[in-house]
Structures are given as structure tokens and as C-alpha cells.
Write an enzyme that holds these catalytic residues in place. Structure first.
Site, short mmCIF file in Angstrom:
data_model
loop_
_atom_site.label_atom_id
_atom_site.label_comp_id
_atom_site.label_asym_id
_atom_site.label_seq_id
_atom_site.Cartn_x
_atom_site.Cartn_y
_atom_site.Cartn_z
N LYS A 110 2.20 7.03 -26.76
CA LYS A 110 2.93 5.76 -26.53
C LYS A 110 4.20 6.09 -25.73
O LYS A 110 5.26 6.33 -26.27
CB LYS A 110 3.24 5.11 -27.88
CG LYS A 110 3.38 3.60 -27.79
CD LYS A 110 3.29 2.94 -29.14
CE LYS A 110 3.81 1.51 -29.10
NZ LYS A 110 3.05 0.58 -28.29
N1 PMP Z 1 -2.99 -0.48 -27.09
C1 PMP Z 1 -1.78 -0.56 -26.52
C2 PMP Z 1 -1.68 -0.33 -25.06
C3 PMP Z 1 -0.65 -0.88 -27.29
O1 PMP Z 1 0.55 -0.97 -26.72
C4 PMP Z 1 -0.81 -1.12 -28.67
C5 PMP Z 1 0.40 -1.46 -29.51
N2 PMP Z 1 1.03 -0.33 -29.99
C6 PMP Z 1 -2.09 -1.01 -29.23
C7 PMP Z 1 -3.16 -0.68 -28.41
C8 PMP Z 1 -2.32 -1.20 -30.70
O2 PMP Z 1 -1.79 -0.11 -31.41
P1 PMP Z 1 -1.28 -0.25 -32.91
O3 PMP Z 1 -2.39 -0.89 -33.65
O4 PMP Z 1 -1.02 1.14 -33.33
O5 PMP Z 1 -0.06 -1.10 -32.88
#
Ligand code: PMP
Length: 296
Positions: free
Chosen positions: A153
Site C-alpha cells: 500500500k
Molecule cells: N484494493 C485497493 C487498491 C485498495 O486501496 C484497497 C483499500 N485498502 C483494497 C483493495 C481493499 O483492501 P482492504 O480490504 O485491506 O481495505
């Protein structure tokens, strides 16, 4: 919206008023996007305020930092404790928490020794709202996994998300659905994607997407409900006209999708497996069920 005169934030070992927190405008994260972050939610539960999957989020933060050669000297436990303190200091219970790790001043292309940790939180409703979403297949692909660590991320990756969402909104859609470099469906700009057909739920494998923590929670819940989830590559054509579809993400939670490129999903959302998972997710994050999670 994100802070007011009273808001307290954490910055590098200090608790400060948000309005007094400052940064160096020469920092590498602002110029080149080399920083890492998380998006976490806390819920008011029967056992008091609980940060959902706190450990998993901070493990991912440490992983993202490592991939970007950022020397983040905090443990998961320290970060979890700071998060609870942050919520308490701000009197927040249902909240969205944003940890951001950003670097020091550097215009050269290597990370700095200086590593800054910023934690803030605010009340935030369900991102993407409660209405069925109308998606368009984006003209933008997700970043090629050979050009970056797409499963981390990283701040800079979100320029891709911003382009895709902006394009979709400008064309009158609610959100975008991005493909991978091979033309298969990858994910949304800020959420993972699932669709269902003839009693089976499909999602793409890891490799071109962020490994969502909500995605993993949906896998756990589906197992408990005896729903089959198959990980496979598929195209937008496979999705169009299926029974139903949904996005998953910490901010979006489990969000129903009404159509892709103006082709509607055939079942009423309320009758889909996605809707059952959405209800179960709400219970899991906010109720007694939460006790079964291994919290630090
Ligand atoms: N894909 C992307 C590109 C994101 O930014 C997110 C949000 N964090 C997610 C998927 C979903 O991830 P999570 O369930 O860990 O929030």
C-alpha cells in the site's frame, strides 16, 4: 471534515493538535510518492471500541515499508497501542484511522534515513455509500506488478486509482473496475472485486491487486457459510450479466454493485450471497462475534 481545532494526531512520538502538526515540503513522499499507509476502521462494539483486524493492517504496513526500503522502527504491538490511544484522545469509536509513513527531505532517488510516522482518525461513513454501484471498465490498468510492488500500500500507487475514479465519475458512473496488464479483471481503485454466478463466487488471484484484509475476511465468512469462492482470471465479458457482484474494502466494507458498463446484474442484491456476506460483515465488525478474533 478530517479535523478541527480540537483534533489530536500522533507524529513521531508526540501527540499534537492537527492544526499545529507540520511537515517539510521537501519530503520525498510529496515529490515522488514514496511513502506507505493504511486505512483501518474502528467500531463501537459490545466490548467497547475495537479496531478491526488491527494486527493484519499493521503487519501490512510493515510489509509495505519493507518493500519500499523504508526503515520503520515500530512493532505491530506499538502501532496497535498508539491507535487505541489516538481514538481515546479524540473520543472516537466508529472511526476511520489513517496511519501514514512518510520520508524526509530528499530529491535523489533513494529513501531517507528519516522516517516519519503520522496517525490520524476521523468519523467516516461507508465509502462509496449504500446504493448499488454502477461501474465502468476503466481505460486505465492496474500497475504492472513488474513495475512496482502492487500488493503493497504505497502512496504513489494511488495516482492510478485517482485517474480511474475520476474517469468513471466524469463519464457518469459511480466507480471504475480496472483490468490487469493481461486484460483480466483486477480490482477497483480502492477495493477488491467479486462476482457471483450460478451459486459460485469468483475473484481474481493475488498478484495484480492489493491483498485486501476485507477480501480475506470475506474468504473466512464464505467458508463458514459454505459458499464457494473460486480464484481465477476472468474478463469483463465474463462478469457482464452475472447474478451479482460486490466490492470489498475497509472503507467500502462489502458494497453491492448494480451494473458493469450499463449491463445490470440479474439478481436482486438482497437475494445474493454478496448481500449475506455484507450482513455478516456488519455483525462481525460490530458485535460479539468479534471476540473470536485474535487481538493484540
Ligand atoms: N484494493 C485497493 C487498491 C485498495 O486501496 C484497497 C483499500 N485498502 C483494497 C483493495 C481493499 O483492501 P482492504 O480490504 O485491506 O481495505
Amino acid at each position: 471534515m478530517y479535523y478541527n481545532e480540537e483534533t489530536t494526531v500522533y507524529l513521531n512520538g508526540k501527540w499534537l493538535k492537527a492544526k499545529d502538526a507540520q511537515t517539510d515540503l521537501y519530503n520525498q513522499t510529496m515529490h515522488y510518492g514514496n511513502g506507505v499507509f493504511e486505512g483501518i476502521r474502528a467500531y463501537d462494539t459490545e466490548d467497547g471500541v475495537q479496531v478491526f483486524k488491527a494486527k493484519e493492517h499493521y503487519e501490512r504496513l510493515l510489509y509495505s515499508a519493507e518493500k519500499m526500503h523504508i526503515n520503520l522502527n515500530y512493532t505491530v504491538e506499538e502501532l496497535v497501542d498508539l491507535t487505541y490511544e489516538l481514538l481515546e484522545k479524540n473520543g472516537l469509536s466508529n472511526a476511520y484511522i489513517r496511519p501514514l509513513v512518510y520520508l524526509g527531505a530528499n530529491m535523489a532517488l533513494q529513501p531517507t534515513e528519516e522516517v516519519n510516522v503520522f496517525l490520524c482518525a476521523w468519523e467516516w461513513g461507508k465509502y462509496l455509500g449504500n446504493d448499488m454501484l454502477n461501474l465502468m471498465t476503466s481505460s486505465y490498468q492496474r500497475p504492472n506488478p513488474k513495475s512496482c510492488h502492487v500488493e503493497a500500500k504505497v502512496v504513489g500507487h494511488y495516482t492510478n486509482s485517482i485517474l480511474a475514479t475520476t474517469e468513471a465519475k466524469q463519464k457518469g458512473f459511480d466507480e471504475a473496475l480496472l483490468l490487469d496488464a493481461n486484460g483480466n479483471v483486477a480490482e477497483g481503485p480502492g477495493a477488491n472485486f467479486f462476482y457471483e454466478k450460478d451459486g459460485v463466487i469468483y475473484t481474481c488471484p493475488l498478484g495484480n491487486i492489493l491483498a485486501g484484509i476485507t477480501r480475506a475476511t470475506v474468504f473466512e465468512m464464505a467458508k463458514e457459510l459454505n459458499f464457494t469462492i473460486e480464484e481465477k482470471y476472468f474478463t469483463p465479458e465474463d462478469v457482464k450479466g452475472a447474478d451479482g457482484a460486490f466490492f470489498t474494502g475497509t472503507a467500502a466494507e462489502v458494497a453491492g454493485i448494480g451494473s458493469l458498463d450499463n449491463v445490470k446484474f440479474t439478481m436482486d442484491w438482497e437475494d445474493t450471497m454478496g448481500a449475506q456476506l455484507a450482513r455478516m460483515y456488519r455483525n462481525r465488525v460490530s458485535s460479539r462475534e468479534y471476540k473470536s478474533f485474535d487481538l493484540v
